[in-house]
Design a protein around this motif. Sequence first.
Motif, mmCIF file in Angstrom:
data_model
loop_
_atom_site.group_PDB
_atom_site.id
_atom_site.type_symbol
_atom_site.label_atom_id
_atom_site.label_comp_id
_atom_site.label_asym_id
_atom_site.label_seq_id
_atom_site.Cartn_x
_atom_site.Cartn_y
_atom_site.Cartn_z
ATOM 1 N N ASN A 83 29.578 -3.873 27.823
ATOM 2 C CA ASN A 83 30.460 -2.899 27.677
ATOM 3 C C ASN A 83 29.534 -1.465 27.832
ATOM 4 O O ASN A 83 30.034 -0.574 28.965
ATOM 5 N N PHE A 84 28.532 -1.355 27.504
ATOM 6 C CA PHE A 84 27.639 -0.139 27.888
ATOM 7 C C PHE A 84 27.138 -0.205 29.215
ATOM 8 O O PHE A 84 27.015 0.823 29.943
ATOM 9 N N TYR A 100 34.509 -2.473 20.931
ATOM 10 C CA TYR A 100 33.946 -2.237 22.344
ATOM 11 C C TYR A 100 32.578 -2.186 22.460
ATOM 12 O O TYR A 100 32.087 -2.419 23.601
ATOM 13 N N TYR A 101 31.845 -2.049 21.390
ATOM 14 C CA TYR A 101 30.247 -1.700 21.569
ATOM 15 C C TYR A 101 29.613 -3.112 21.648
ATOM 16 O O TYR A 101 29.594 -4.074 20.827
ATOM 17 N N LEU A 110 38.453 -1.977 31.663
ATOM 18 C CA LEU A 110 37.301 -2.349 32.294
ATOM 19 C C LEU A 110 36.318 -2.770 30.981
ATOM 20 O O LEU A 110 35.611 -3.584 31.080
ATOM 21 N N ALA A 111 36.468 -2.297 30.041
ATOM 22 C CA ALA A 111 35.863 -2.699 28.858
ATOM 23 C C ALA A 111 36.420 -3.767 28.188
ATOM 24 O O ALA A 111 37.535 -3.798 28.089
ATOM 25 N N ALA A 156 40.429 1.632 26.981
ATOM 26 C CA ALA A 156 39.581 1.409 25.634
ATOM 27 C C ALA A 156 39.002 2.356 24.624
ATOM 28 O O ALA A 156 38.130 2.661 24.269
ATOM 29 N N ARG A 157 40.376 2.962 24.137
ATOM 30 C CA ARG A 157 40.202 3.930 22.779
ATOM 31 C C ARG A 157 39.255 5.297 23.508
ATOM 32 O O ARG A 157 38.478 5.598 22.356
ATOM 33 N N GLY A 158 39.133 5.564 24.511
ATOM 34 C CA GLY A 158 38.339 6.502 25.019
ATOM 35 C C GLY A 158 36.731 6.223 25.106
ATOM 36 O O GLY A 158 35.857 7.040 25.065
ATOM 37 N N PHE A 159 36.364 4.743 25.387
ATOM 38 C CA PHE A 159 35.112 4.467 25.432
ATOM 39 C C PHE A 159 34.743 5.163 26.666
ATOM 40 O O PHE A 159 33.357 5.233 26.697
ATOM 41 N N PHE A 160 35.335 5.468 27.852
ATOM 42 C CA PHE A 160 34.621 6.134 28.829
ATOM 43 C C PHE A 160 34.502 7.671 29.026
ATOM 44 O O PHE A 160 34.534 8.273 29.947
#
Length: 170
Positions: free
Chosen positions: A102-103, A97-98, A38-39, A75-79
């Motif tokens: 994405n946020f 991802y920042y 998703l990211a 995404a490496r734990g983004f969520f």
Amino acid sequence: MRVFGGSNWTPARFDEANAWAAANGRHGFEVLSNHFGLAEALDVPWAGCEHVTDPESKRWLEERQIPLLPWSSQARGFFTGRARPDDTSDAELVRCYYSDANFERLRRAEELGGQYGVPATAIALAYVLHQPFPTFPLFGPRTIAEARSSMLGLTVDLTPEQVAWLDLRS
């Protein structure tokens, strides 16, 4: 061997390999394993990696119906709640991802998760599973709790409209 594929190949390289295989009476690639989730990836974690999170790659996968085994599908734990605009403690997460987009995807995953009664990690996994091409997501939870929360994504049935909304296409 009946089916084989490549990992971290660009769509163009995949097509070139299959054109060569067809021209030389060989069996071509049928599966791809690139970063997808998703990211949208701004960069990839390791040199030589490829992602297919951009719109052009998504169209390519859909048009060809290429089965995708996406690595780092979350995404490496983004969520997981670790990613916040004011927390830049994880340099790799920030680098890869920042972004405002994405946020916004995270905010929408949290909102939709609230409607389904599941965490954003489950929505992120459901997003990958509800693509218009075959997906078999790979993810590496850091804890048993992350694994459990992600697996709830198997219980979420997203509509194509929700998938587009999560991906900022509507």
